[in-house]
Design a protein around this motif. Structure first.
Motif: not given
Length: 203
Positions: A20-21, A24, A27, A68, A71-72, A75, A108, A111
């Motif tokens: 996950a780290e 991110e 990204l 990725s 994960h985005y 949120k 963003e 993204m």
């Protein structure tokens, strides 16, 4: 648990936390390059991570991109929850939603472009379809929560299905996102104006 090369992996929770780290951190590069131009080696060249590290945690670029974007978007789907919870009137909810919408498209855009790129690729790549469908479902639920509360505050009921409602807002957002990344200065103001008109029509 062993890798193909016989190297011992960390415990599962630490392994997934590290994935996950890395996802991110990757990204920004993914958003810049898009799906077609992205490879693990390219991401490594544009980040602080080596190709070996990325390849250890991700089997290929599909695995990294999927991780990725999941994960985005995890949120993203809670972005409007505070607005929904705090708004006491339709006007408060509408303005809170529009403020957050303006913020995310301005801050963003890459993204969001990556998400639409990935969703388009799902038409051709079997490996993307399950994750894209799951993310789409969560985004649809997010839009439904917003508009259900908006309708409730006006003593009304939504007269449209969840999928049709999502298609309306998502279609508008994608259309104006393209204009925004094409440096159209009117794109964001016009998007917000369209949303202000649309919300009372459907809720």
């Amino acid at each position: 648990m062993q890798t193909n090369r016989g190297v011992r992996q960390p415990p599962a929770d630490k392994f997934h936390a590290r994935r996950a780290e890395l996802a991110e951190a990757a990204l920004e590069t993914l958003g810049e390059l898009g799906y077609a131009r992205t490879s693990l080696r390219e991401i490594a060249q544009k980040s602080e991570f080596t190709h070996g590290v990325l390849h250890y945690y991700f089997t290929d670029k599909l695995d990294l991109i999927t991780c990725s974007i999941r994960h985005y978007k995890a949120k993203c789907v809670t972005r409007y929850d505070a607005v929904i919870a705090s708004a006491q009137t339709r006007e408060e909810l509408q303005e809170g939603f529009i403020d957050r919408l303006s913020e995310t498209i301005r801050e963003e855009p890459r993204m969001h472009c990556l998400w639409y790129d990935l969703r388009s690729q799902a038409l051709f790549e079997d490996g993307f379809r399950g994750d894209v469908a799951e993310i789409d479902h969560k985004l649809e639920d997010m839009v439904w929560r917003i508009m259900s509360r908006y309708a409730e505050l006006g003593g009304r009921e939504l007269m449209i299905s969840s999928s049709a409602l999502y298609a309306l807002f998502d279609g508008l957002f994608q259309q104006y996102l393209l204009r925004h990344v094409s440096n159209d200065p009117d794109a964001v103001p016009e998007l917000l104006q369209e949303v202000r008109r649309l919300m009372p029509m459907v809720g």
